[in-house]
Design an enzyme around this catalytic site. Sequence first.
Site, PDB file in Angstrom:
ATOM      1  N   ASP A 134      22.916  -0.272 -12.757  1.00 51.12           N
ATOM      2  CA  ASP A 134      23.948   0.790 -13.009  1.00 51.12           C
ATOM      3  C   ASP A 134      23.179   1.958 -12.861  1.00 51.12           C
ATOM      4  OD1 ASP A 134      26.452   1.039 -13.851  1.00 51.12           O
ATOM      5  OD2 ASP A 134      25.361   2.307 -15.661  1.00 51.12           O
ATOM      6  N   GLU A 143      24.223   0.970  -7.799  1.00 52.78           N
ATOM      7  CA  GLU A 143      25.594   1.396  -8.049  1.00 52.78           C
ATOM      8  C   GLU A 143      25.515   3.045  -8.291  1.00 52.78           C
ATOM      9  OE1 GLU A 143      29.108   2.455 -10.237  1.00 52.78           O
ATOM     10  OE2 GLU A 143      27.332   2.656 -11.468  1.00 52.78           O
TER      11      GLU A 143
HETATM   12  C1  GLC Z   1      28.429   2.378 -13.860  1.00 46.17           C
HETATM   13  C2  GLC Z   1      29.568   1.016 -14.594  1.00 46.17           C
HETATM   14  C3  GLC Z   1      30.669   2.180 -15.498  1.00 46.17           C
HETATM   15  C4  GLC Z   1      29.669   2.377 -16.920  1.00 46.17           C
HETATM   16  C5  GLC Z   1      29.039   3.648 -16.256  1.00 46.17           C
HETATM   17  C6  GLC Z   1      27.902   3.834 -17.435  1.00 46.17           C
HETATM   18  O1  GLC Z   1      29.011   2.987 -13.015  1.00 46.17           O
HETATM   19  O2  GLC Z   1      30.200   0.943 -14.075  1.00 46.17           O
HETATM   20  O3  GLC Z   1      31.604   0.754 -16.062  1.00 46.17           O
HETATM   21  O4  GLC Z   1      30.612   2.943 -18.012  1.00 46.17           O
HETATM   22  O5  GLC Z   1      28.185   2.657 -15.376  1.00 46.17           O
HETATM   23  O6  GLC Z   1      27.190   3.048 -17.862  1.00 46.17           O
END
Ligand code: GLC
Length: 554
Positions: free
Chosen positions: A207, A252
């Site tokens: 993440d 991500e």
């Molecule tokens: C990523 C997740 C999102 C979250 C953010 C902070 O972008 O997909 O849902 O709010 O990280 O952890």
Amino acid sequence: MNININDIEVIMKENILNWANKVIYQIFPRSFKDSNNDGNGDLRGIISKLDYLENLGIDAIWLCPVYETEFADAGYDVLDYKKIWSTFGTIEDFKFLVEEAKKRNIEIIMDIVLNHTSNKHQWFLKAIESEKNKEHNYYIWTDKPGDEESIFGGSAWEYVPSLNKYYFHLFAKEQVDLNWESDFTIDAMVDVIDFWYNLGVRGFRLDAIQHVHKETNNGNFSHSFGSKMVEYLQKFENKIYETKKDVFFIGEASGIQPNTVLKYAQGKDKIADNFYNFGSWWIGWGKETGRNGYDANWKISDFANPAILEYQNNKEIKNYMITNFMSSHDTARSISRWGDEKLFWEESAKSLALYQFSLKGIQTVLYGEEIGLKNPIFHSRKDFRDVDALNAYRIFVDEKKKYTEQEMTRFHNINSRDNSRIPMVWNKKENFGFNEGKKTWIKKSGYYLNSSVEEQERKEDSILNFYKNIIKLRKKFSSVLIDGEAQMELLENEVIKVTRFSNDQKIVSLINLTNKEKTIDSFNNREILLNTYSDKKGIENILRPYQSIMFLEK
Ligand code: GLC
């Protein structure tokens, strides 16, 4: 036994190629299936639906965070990385889930929140107890906060009176950024991977990885792709690779561009095997306020925007390097954003699916997309649960007066993340089979004909059966639809054409994402593989509204 380095590389490459075959199903655990009727989905609920998922044909489940949490940001505020949130069940339930999933050849992907912890995490509690505690250095501090802003709005610095200092948080103030400069952070996260790996997990969604190194250069603050990001993440991953060769990392990095994927998915700067393709997620978002706004002037041609075209047409970008999605827990429902929720509900939902599955890359399907689940109706501020949506009311309505309360509610009804976090619709019974009737933690979907899994299982030409077919086709024609090259173009009449080809086969998709008829070259004598209209009429040289087809070119 001595395995030489080349063999290891071969093993690792095979593992990556194997992941490229997969269709991933994203579950937001709180809303999938509630097994104990407490209003919240849970792991036992997911287990009870594994047969359904096997039947759908998916190969892996990406579980949004299931760790102990205060749910300040939907579980992305982790209190304990090795505990299951009691609302969702126990570690025994988790083990059972992995075991039952493996029986059905389904992998589990864990969401690793490595950029920040909850402000109630033991480490942070220790960190604010005393500057002398070693945990103090796990986080980022200042005496004099600058004007750095949080991604969720407002200052990124939060004051701690007992220390007379401020801590850094890029997201909500309940999510405290970890200091990746410290080897401790890295070791702690390696330990987290170890823990889940030992329970059978092989896929990891990392993440918010672009944020692990924040820096200020010539007075300019930057929080993405910092100069030490690669160093930090490689340290972390190399420690994992010392003992594990069969892990798969999906990075991500929201908003990442094709050239950046090329840089970070291979070679000396590699930090993940694969990245989410964010080429379309912004379509229809407000120009200034992103998903907290709405731009009615979005265009069909945006679905063939330069980034999307580059991902498909650049041969250097391999299928295993990107994961496509139409919706996620960070967006609203694709059918409500881009399709026609009413007259062409089924055709437009199928067209969006056909568009996605024509693309090169791993495919991720958010729960509910396979039944064309729509956004619910939120009436007012109190209906929302998402911290980002609520912050937007505070900032754009209360403070800046940019939008009225009603406007904000309207925009949130289109683009808020809460739209993608609603209970799954299983049948027509109470709470649509999500549970036995206990009030759900977030608003439910409205009722509309044939919207549930049960109804769609019975209807031959349902959206659900379309998804099953498209997943089967992907496997049947894997040398083209998975491993093949891609050529994507926007035709003059806004029809999107995607050609996938291998040495001896070619599959063409013509996608009409509009509510208008489109003239195309006659495709008589072609073998139609998929058609978003179930009747056999027409299709000579006209695509009807939201009619999209996939055919084999001889
Ligand atoms: C990523 C997740 C999102 C979250 C953010 C902070 O972008 O997909 O849902 O709010 O990280 O952890």
